[in-house]
Design a protein around this motif. Structure first.
Motif, PDB file in Angstrom:
ATOM      1  N   SER A   1       6.420  -5.494  -0.139  1.00 11.82           N
ATOM      2  CA  SER A   1       5.045  -4.997  -0.271  1.00 11.82           C
ATOM      3  C   SER A   1       4.696  -3.920   0.740  1.00 11.82           C
ATOM      4  O   SER A   1       3.632  -3.290   0.610  1.00 11.82           O
ATOM      5  N   ALA A   2       5.544  -3.676   1.734  1.00 13.16           N
ATOM      6  CA  ALA A   2       5.227  -2.705   2.778  1.00 13.16           C
ATOM      7  C   ALA A   2       4.921  -1.309   2.237  1.00 13.16           C
ATOM      8  O   ALA A   2       3.945  -0.680   2.673  1.00 13.16           O
ATOM      9  N   PRO A   3       5.715  -0.758   1.290  1.00 20.67           N
ATOM     10  CA  PRO A   3       5.378   0.578   0.778  1.00 20.67           C
ATOM     11  C   PRO A   3       3.990   0.654   0.162  1.00 20.67           C
ATOM     12  O   PRO A   3       3.262   1.639   0.365  1.00 20.67           O
ATOM     13  N   LEU A   4       3.601  -0.385  -0.592  1.00 16.70           N
ATOM     14  CA  LEU A   4       2.272  -0.366  -1.201  1.00 16.70           C
ATOM     15  C   LEU A   4       1.177  -0.493  -0.146  1.00 16.70           C
ATOM     16  O   LEU A   4       0.147   0.197  -0.222  1.00 16.70           O
ATOM     17  N   LEU A   5       1.375  -1.372   0.837  1.00 14.71           N
ATOM     18  CA  LEU A   5       0.379  -1.552   1.881  1.00 14.71           C
ATOM     19  C   LEU A   5       0.196  -0.267   2.683  1.00 14.71           C
ATOM     20  O   LEU A   5      -0.934   0.153   2.963  1.00 14.71           O
ATOM     21  N   LEU A   6       1.299   0.371   3.039  1.00 18.50           N
ATOM     22  CA  LEU A   6       1.213   1.619   3.801  1.00 18.50           C
ATOM     23  C   LEU A   6       0.564   2.718   2.967  1.00 18.50           C
ATOM     24  O   LEU A   6      -0.252   3.492   3.465  1.00 18.50           O
ATOM     25  N   GLY A   7       0.933   2.772   1.683  1.00 14.35           N
ATOM     26  CA  GLY A   7       0.342   3.781   0.819  1.00 14.35           C
ATOM     27  C   GLY A   7      -1.161   3.598   0.670  1.00 14.35           C
ATOM     28  O   GLY A   7      -1.919   4.576   0.699  1.00 14.35           O
ATOM     29  N   PHE A   8      -1.604   2.349   0.528  1.00 11.97           N
ATOM     30  CA  PHE A   8      -3.041   2.108   0.389  1.00 11.97           C
ATOM     31  C   PHE A   8      -3.781   2.428   1.687  1.00 11.97           C
ATOM     32  O   PHE A   8      -4.864   3.014   1.667  1.00 11.97           O
TER      33      PHE A   8
END
Length: 270
Positions: free
Chosen positions: A246-253
């Motif tokens: 989930s890190a890519p989505l969290l960072l992107g958001f």
């Protein structure tokens, strides 16, 4: 006085919902950076470790899962942008017999849960010989009713005077679409793009049904290997694997949250 009480209630509800949302994330972070014994109890002086991330990475082919997921979300997003743009422009600016009925059928798809179509989609993919391929995961989602609706609402708000001015300059229909409508709809594309990537990054059931091998599985299906071990569930390693996923989505958001909110506000959803 009533207004202040109402505002206080709204703020309290917002804080409560925020805490409910962030609590699982905080637990995952805690369990991932501490040894297994501390994943079910809190200790202020518990030792920190990154071994859980290394163990999770070694336990599954995450590099392949990340590649499959990236290819999937990119393929679906590009197809959705092209198909939804053409359909939305036709519904917004072209007048033809039955356009209202066709658009109503598009909106009707928003009422159908994707899980209801699992069996029929699987039969279609099997008939096409696409079972256990990345294309089979994304093909049923390449035309999005929500994307068509969102872009149609945006295109309808663009003044026709801009289109007429472009025609005077000698632009054809496709040139008008690409040079007038698409640039002015960038906030909507950003909002829908983030929504689409988030959905397909986290989608689990359909990829689980249609894939059989590591070469085609995305991240969400790959995570299931951590819940099927004979040694029991290691919450520390599961938390580390979940954070990596989930890190890519969290960072992107976190990076684009302001643009994300503003895009939906400007998208003209009324």
């Amino acid at each position: 006085m009533i207004g202040r009480v109402g505002n206080a209630f709204e703020h309290a509800a917002a804080w409560l919902l925020g805490l409910l949302w962030v609590a699982p994330l905080l637990y995952a972070i805690w369990a991932a950076v501490h040894p297994q014994g501390y994943s079910v109890r809190f200790d202020l002086f518990a030792p920190l470790t990154l071994e859980n991330f290394a163990a999770a990475w070694d336990a599954a082919p995450f590099a392949r899962y990340f590649l499959n997921t990236f290819v999937l979300v990119t393929m679906v997003l590009v197809a959705q942008f092209v198909l939804c743009t053409l359909a939305a422009f036709a519904f917004a600016r072209s007048e033809f017999r039955g356009s209202g009925l066709l658009f109503g059928l598009v909106l009707l798809q928003l009422m159908i849960m994707p899980d209801v179509l699992l069996v029929e989609n699987y039969r279609s993919m099997r008939a096409l010989g696409l079972v256990d391929t990345i294309l089979a995961i994304g093909l049923p989602y390449m035309a999005s009713a929500f994307g068509i609706f969102l872009l149609r609402q945006t295109f309808k708000q663009i003044p026709r005077e801009l289109e007429e001015a472009a025609r005077v300059e000698g632009c054809g229909t496709m040139a008008i679409l690409l040079r007038v409508y698409v640039p002015l709809a960038k906030p909507t594309y950003l909002a829908y793009g983030l929504t689409s990537v988030s959905y397909h990054w986290n989608n689990f059931l359909w990829p689980l049904v249609i894939t059989n091998t590591v070469e085609t599985r995305p991240l969400t299906v790959g995570l299931s290997v951590f819940a099927s071990t004979d040694q029991g569930i290691d919450w520390a390693i599961i938390s580390a694997a979940t954070l990596m996923t989930s890190a890519p989505l969290l960072l992107g958001f976190l990076m684009f949250q302001r643009q994300f909110v503003q895009s939906f506000m400007r998208a003209g959803i009324r």
